[in-house]
Design a protein around this motif. Structure first.
Motif, PDB file in Angstrom:
ATOM      1  N   SER A  76       0.854  -1.190   0.000  1.00  0.00           N
ATOM      2  CA  SER A  76       0.000   0.000   0.000  1.00  0.00           C
ATOM      3  C   SER A  76       0.884   1.233   0.000  1.00  0.00           C
ATOM      4  O   SER A  76       2.093   1.150   0.254  1.00  0.00           O
ATOM      5  CB  SER A  76      -0.900   0.017   1.249  1.00  0.00           C
ATOM      6  N   GLU A  77       0.296   2.395  -0.299  1.00  0.00           N
ATOM      7  CA  GLU A  77       1.075   3.639  -0.269  1.00  0.00           C
ATOM      8  C   GLU A  77       1.620   3.884   1.125  1.00  0.00           C
ATOM      9  O   GLU A  77       2.779   4.281   1.295  1.00  0.00           O
ATOM     10  CB  GLU A  77       0.214   4.823  -0.697  1.00  0.00           C
ATOM     11  N   ARG A  78       0.820   3.634   2.144  1.00  0.00           N
ATOM     12  CA  ARG A  78       1.251   3.827   3.530  1.00  0.00           C
ATOM     13  C   ARG A  78       2.457   2.938   3.852  1.00  0.00           C
ATOM     14  O   ARG A  78       3.447   3.404   4.433  1.00  0.00           O
ATOM     15  CB  ARG A  78       0.093   3.495   4.475  1.00  0.00           C
ATOM     16  N   ASP A 110      -0.633  10.025   7.043  1.00  0.00           N
ATOM     17  CA  ASP A 110       0.121   9.857   5.799  1.00  0.00           C
ATOM     18  C   ASP A 110       0.789  11.160   5.393  1.00  0.00           C
ATOM     19  O   ASP A 110       1.925  11.164   4.886  1.00  0.00           O
ATOM     20  CB  ASP A 110      -0.807   9.386   4.675  1.00  0.00           C
ATOM     21  N   ARG A 114       4.708  11.728   4.610  1.00  0.00           N
ATOM     22  CA  ARG A 114       5.198  12.286   3.347  1.00  0.00           C
ATOM     23  C   ARG A 114       6.133  13.465   3.611  1.00  0.00           C
ATOM     24  O   ARG A 114       7.171  13.613   2.957  1.00  0.00           O
ATOM     25  CB  ARG A 114       4.029  12.742   2.475  1.00  0.00           C
TER      26      ARG A 114
END
Length: 480
Positions: A76-78, A110, A114
């Protein structure tokens, strides 16, 4: 087996992702597969490598194929952000700050992740920019040269890789053709494209999106240069290189791709067979080695250093020296007393006037190799030197060995012998007393100063390459 931190981190994240999706706790999954929850936690955090048999049991319990766990992408992006945070915080740049390691908690958003990862990337970029100076390059190069000396200038893993790749395209003997190099690129999903507008600071450019390796339209006569540049670009992909995070890493990558290119142009199996035959005949000569594989004299001499000790049991040294006597490149594992500065660096240092590398410039006939024995404080060396001319300077390429190994080489019967006492200044650096007393105070001169020694290297993602020029080039060719 998984050998890289990022692989373990990704595997751990995928294990956690599928475990939580199945609604299992660490204790439950650990009990089902016969392992303590604490050990499973270490694996999910990328701190321990699981056995393949255990992965099979975990995949079976989670009702997924093992390939799902071994996929190299973040689940996943996370998870990707968490993996990247671990990676950047384990870098030397962050370690030097002496700050505590920040772990990504469940309550960290998130956006926060980032921002933190973005700050780390900017920190690394500024660190690369700050160290891309000639001084740092010399220091890193000195350390790398010392490391390669301990390895006899030999990298077995890259030898194996290059031999495998040339075998895969059917190359068996003689010079590696442009067609064979092109087929090696095709095996990786790339085509070779020759263009006249490469960025000024780049030797080649690889476009992952469109599957192209851009090269200049012409190079060293005979095509060795174009083949070598293409092979270097191919090597970056085969060796899994990523954008270097330090100048030392950049130099190490450059060494590896140069080594691969040389090992592909002069494959280990064919080269060793050739050199063993020459040794058996007591007729080793760089010029024969060069001609057999269609490369330059310098390339053949450097390749000889890769193989001489590992396969022929011969210690050796290599020198590339400019017409003014300064060292451009050098390697030794035979005890030759190379001149060094206070940091141990050799680049730009002046070699003794009595060495073959400089004596060869004085001869009239430069078409063949020049042979000489040189007596030094560390013993007597036999040397073979070939001179050449570049666009801006003349230079010499020397391969030398201790006297005991001279029996294997062509030219060993030479009667030419010189004595070097360097670094003793009375050997060749201090002017004769008569000349000094006559001219002292009666003359003036202006030295040539190379402006580049005062300038930092162009900064960017890749040291020495201008990012803007690179990306504008890629954009202009993307639609062609």
């Amino acid at each position: 087996m998984l050998h890289f931190v990022n692989d373990l981190a990704t595997l751990g994240q995928r294990m956690r992702h599928f475990r939580t999706a199945a609604g299992l706790t660490l204790d439950q999954l650990g009990s089902d597969v016969g392992i303590a929850a604490s050990q499973l936690s270490l694996m999910e955090n990328g701190k321990r490598e699981p056995r393949l048999s255990l992965l099979g049991l975990i995949a079976e319990r989670l009702s997924i194929p093992v390939s799902e766990l071994l996929d190299s992408t973040a689940p996943s992006e996370r998870a990707g952000l968490e993996i990247e945070l671990d990676r950047v915080q384990s870098s030397p740049v962050y370690a030097e700050l002496g700050l505590p390691v920040l772990r990504a908690s469940k309550g960290m958003s998130d956006d926060t992740l980032r921002a933190i990862v973005g700050l780390h990337h900017e920190l690394a970029r500024r660190a690369r920019e700050a160290i891309a100076t000639p001084e740092e390059a010399r220091r890193a190069n000195t350390e790398l040269r010392a490391l390669m000396r301990t390895r006899d200038n030999h990298l077995p893993d890259i030898e194996e890789l290059a031999q495998r790749e040339v075998n895969a395209v059917g190359h068996t003997t003689g010079a590696l053709t442009h067609r064979s190099v092109g087929r090696m690129a095709e095996r990786l999903g790339f085509e070779l494209v020759y263009v006249a507008d490469l960025p000024h600071s780049a030797r080649s450019v690889t476009d992952f999106e469109n599957g192209r390796i851009y090269l200049p339209p012409a190079s060293i006569p005979g095509g060795h240069g174009l083949r070598s540049m293409a092979l270097q670009a191919i090597a970056h992909r085969l060796l899994g290189h990523t954008a270097p995070e330090s100048y030392a890493e950049f130099l190490q990558q450059r060494l590896q791709i140069n080594y691969f290119a040389a090992a592909a142009l002069m494959p280990r199996q064919q080269s060793v067979e050739f050199l063993e035959k020459a040794k058996s005949d007591r007729n080793i000569a760089v010029e024969d080695f060069r001609d057999a594989f269609g490369v330059t004299h310098e390339a053949a001499a450097l390749r000889f250093t890769n193989l001489a000790t590992a396969y022929l049991d011969i210690s050796t040294h290599f020198l590339r020296v400019s017409g003014d006597g300064s060292i451009g490149k050098a390697y030794e594992n035979d005890g030759l007393p190379l001149p060094v500065d206070i940091t141990g660096s050799i680049e730009g240092e002046i070699v003794c006037r009595n060495w073959s590398a400089r004596q060869a410039f004085a001869r009239t006939n430069r078409t063949t190799e020049f042979y000489q024995y040189t007596d030094t404080p560390q013993g007597t060396f036999f040397e073979s030197t070939q001179t050449g001319t570049s666009a801006s300077d003349e230079f010499s390429i020397t391969i030398g060995v201790p006297f005991a190994h001279s029996k294997w080489f062509r030219g060993r019967e030479t009667t030419r012998r010189e004595t070097s006492r360097c670094p003793d200044a009375s050997c060749c650096r201090r002017p004769p007393t008569e000349l000094a007393s006559h001219w002292a105070g009666r003359a003036w001169t202006s030295a040539k100063v190379h402006a580049h020694i005062f300038s930092p290297l162009p900064s960017g993602t890749f040291p020495g390459v201008d990012d803007r020029e690179l990306y504008e080039f890629l954009e202009s060719h993307a639609s062609s």
